[in-house]
Structure formats: C-alpha cells, structure tokens
Write a protein that holds these residues in place. Structure first.
Motif, mmCIF file in Angstrom:
data_model
loop_
_atom_site.group_PDB
_atom_site.id
_atom_site.type_symbol
_atom_site.label_atom_id
_atom_site.label_comp_id
_atom_site.label_asym_id
_atom_site.label_seq_id
_atom_site.Cartn_x
_atom_site.Cartn_y
_atom_site.Cartn_z
ATOM 1 N N ILE A 3 0.854 -1.179 0.000
ATOM 2 C CA ILE A 3 0.000 0.000 0.000
ATOM 3 C C ILE A 3 0.890 1.228 0.000
ATOM 4 O O ILE A 3 1.695 1.423 0.916
ATOM 5 N N ALA A 4 0.739 2.045 -1.025
ATOM 6 C CA ALA A 4 1.446 3.323 -1.096
ATOM 7 C C ALA A 4 0.413 4.419 -0.838
ATOM 8 O O ALA A 4 -0.707 4.356 -1.357
ATOM 9 N N THR A 5 0.779 5.402 -0.018
ATOM 10 C CA THR A 5 -0.164 6.476 0.279
ATOM 11 C C THR A 5 0.413 7.820 -0.150
ATOM 12 O O THR A 5 1.630 8.015 -0.166
ATOM 13 N N ARG A 6 -0.503 8.706 -0.518
ATOM 14 C CA ARG A 6 -0.131 10.083 -0.828
ATOM 15 C C ARG A 6 -1.329 10.969 -0.539
ATOM 16 O O ARG A 6 -2.459 10.493 -0.464
ATOM 17 N N ILE A 7 -1.066 12.239 -0.382
ATOM 18 C CA ILE A 7 -2.124 13.204 -0.092
ATOM 19 C C ILE A 7 -2.379 14.038 -1.339
ATOM 20 O O ILE A 7 -1.442 14.503 -1.993
ATOM 21 N N ALA A 8 -3.648 14.201 -1.673
ATOM 22 C CA ALA A 8 -4.046 15.024 -2.814
ATOM 23 C C ALA A 8 -5.144 15.968 -2.342
ATOM 24 O O ALA A 8 -6.289 15.566 -2.172
ATOM 25 N N GLY A 9 -4.774 17.210 -2.079
ATOM 26 C CA GLY A 9 -5.745 18.169 -1.552
ATOM 27 C C GLY A 9 -6.205 17.738 -0.179
ATOM 28 O O GLY A 9 -5.404 17.507 0.717
ATOM 29 N N SER A 10 -7.519 17.583 -0.028
ATOM 30 C CA SER A 10 -8.064 17.200 1.276
ATOM 31 C C SER A 10 -8.236 15.691 1.420
ATOM 32 O O SER A 10 -8.711 15.218 2.450
ATOM 33 N N ALA A 11 -7.849 14.936 0.398
ATOM 34 C CA ALA A 11 -8.035 13.483 0.438
ATOM 35 C C ALA A 11 -6.699 12.748 0.495
ATOM 36 O O ALA A 11 -5.675 13.243 0.025
ATOM 37 N N ALA A 12 -6.759 11.556 1.051
ATOM 38 C CA ALA A 12 -5.605 10.661 1.055
ATOM 39 C C ALA A 12 -5.876 9.559 0.036
ATOM 40 O O ALA A 12 -6.980 9.028 -0.037
ATOM 41 N N ILE A 13 -4.860 9.226 -0.753
ATOM 42 C CA ILE A 13 -4.970 8.178 -1.759
ATOM 43 C C ILE A 13 -4.187 6.963 -1.278
ATOM 44 O O ILE A 13 -3.017 7.081 -0.915
ATOM 45 N N LEU A 14 -4.820 5.807 -1.297
ATOM 46 C CA LEU A 14 -4.146 4.550 -0.965
ATOM 47 C C LEU A 14 -4.095 3.719 -2.243
ATOM 48 O O LEU A 14 -5.135 3.308 -2.756
ATOM 49 N N SER A 15 -2.912 3.487 -2.767
ATOM 50 C CA SER A 15 -2.747 2.648 -3.949
ATOM 51 C C SER A 15 -2.412 1.242 -3.468
ATOM 52 O O SER A 15 -1.354 1.021 -2.871
ATOM 53 N N VAL A 16 -3.321 0.312 -3.725
ATOM 54 C CA VAL A 16 -3.204 -1.046 -3.199
ATOM 55 C C VAL A 16 -2.756 -1.983 -4.316
ATOM 56 O O VAL A 16 -3.347 -2.010 -5.391
ATOM 57 N N ASN A 17 -1.715 -2.757 -4.033
ATOM 58 C CA ASN A 17 -1.115 -3.631 -5.031
ATOM 59 C C ASN A 17 -1.036 -5.055 -4.476
ATOM 60 O O ASN A 17 -0.614 -5.250 -3.335
ATOM 61 N N GLY A 18 -1.459 -6.040 -5.268
ATOM 62 C CA GLY A 18 -1.306 -7.435 -4.851
ATOM 63 C C GLY A 18 -2.615 -8.111 -4.530
ATOM 64 O O GLY A 18 -3.567 -8.030 -5.295
ATOM 65 N N ARG A 19 -2.651 -8.766 -3.359
ATOM 66 C CA ARG A 19 -3.813 -9.544 -2.940
ATOM 67 C C ARG A 19 -4.275 -9.083 -1.557
ATOM 68 O O ARG A 19 -3.470 -8.962 -0.649
ATOM 69 N N MET A 20 -5.585 -8.860 -1.419
ATOM 70 C CA MET A 20 -6.145 -8.496 -0.123
ATOM 71 C C MET A 20 -6.933 -9.708 0.380
ATOM 72 O O MET A 20 -8.044 -9.966 -0.067
ATOM 73 N N ASP A 21 -6.317 -10.452 1.294
ATOM 74 C CA ASP A 21 -6.930 -11.666 1.816
ATOM 75 C C ASP A 21 -6.867 -11.643 3.344
ATOM 76 O O ASP A 21 -6.557 -10.616 3.941
ATOM 77 N N ALA A 22 -7.141 -12.778 3.960
ATOM 78 C CA ALA A 22 -7.182 -12.846 5.425
ATOM 79 C C ALA A 22 -5.860 -12.437 6.069
ATOM 80 O O ALA A 22 -5.840 -11.861 7.157
#
Length: 109
Positions: A3-22
């Motif tokens: 997960i890479a995060t960055r701020i854009a104005g008033s929002a935060a962006i989370l760029s999710v890469n791979g697999r989201m599992d248990a």
C-alpha cells in the motif's frame, strides 16, 4: 500486498497492489486508520493493481469505511478491474460505495 499512500488536496490516496486476503487485509485497515489519525478522513482506494480480494478484504473495507464515516469523511474506490470489479458487483459494494474509473474522477466527486 503493498500500500502506497499520498495526499491530494483534502483526500488521502491509498494505492493497493497485490492480494487483499485474510493475511493482508489488516494492513489495509491499519493504513486507513493511520491516515485518519493524521486528520485525513476522506480517502480514496486505488485498486487498479489489486489482483484479488477475499471476504476478509471486504470486511476490512467495511470496517474502515465505518470509521471514516463516523469521523465525517468517507471511502471511495477507483480503478477496479477483473476479479475485484466482479466481487464488488456481486457483493453489492458498487451500490454501497462511490466507485470511479480513475483517481482524478474519485477526487472530483
């Protein structure tokens, strides 16, 4: 999962890469919570590079969204493709959340 995060104005962006599992889903919740604690209650999850999402991933999304909403913000999504797009449709998440084609579209509204 990464997960890479960055701020854009008033929002935060989370760029999710791979697999989201248990195993990896708690990382998403932790990332959302950390951004919330920094004052970013409005978040956009860019799932363009997410290859797989399980029911545990969906639960993490719901949990994070509830916390963000309670803080006066929200969670939007963009970049859904393939299996992730299908899971969002079948699970009803497309109706529950704001889903956009791109990060820019999500930031606009």
């Amino acid at each position: 999962m990464e997960i890479a995060t960055r701020i854009a104005g008033s929002a935060a962006i989370l760029s999710v890469n791979g697999r989201m599992d248990a195993v990896t889903a708690p990382e998403f919740e932790k990332a959302c919570q950390a951004l919330l604690e920094q004052g970013h209650a409005t978040q956009v999850a860019d799932l363009a590079a997410l290859e797989y999402i399980s029911s545990a991933g969906l639960r993490s999304i719901l949990s994070s969204a509830k916390k963000l909403k309670a803080a006066g913000g929200g969670l939007a999504f963009c970049g859904l493709t393939g299996m992730v797009d299908e899971v969002f449709r079948v699970s009803g998440f497309m109706k529950m959340f704001r889903v956009h084609p791109t990060v820019d579209a999500a930031l606009e509204g």
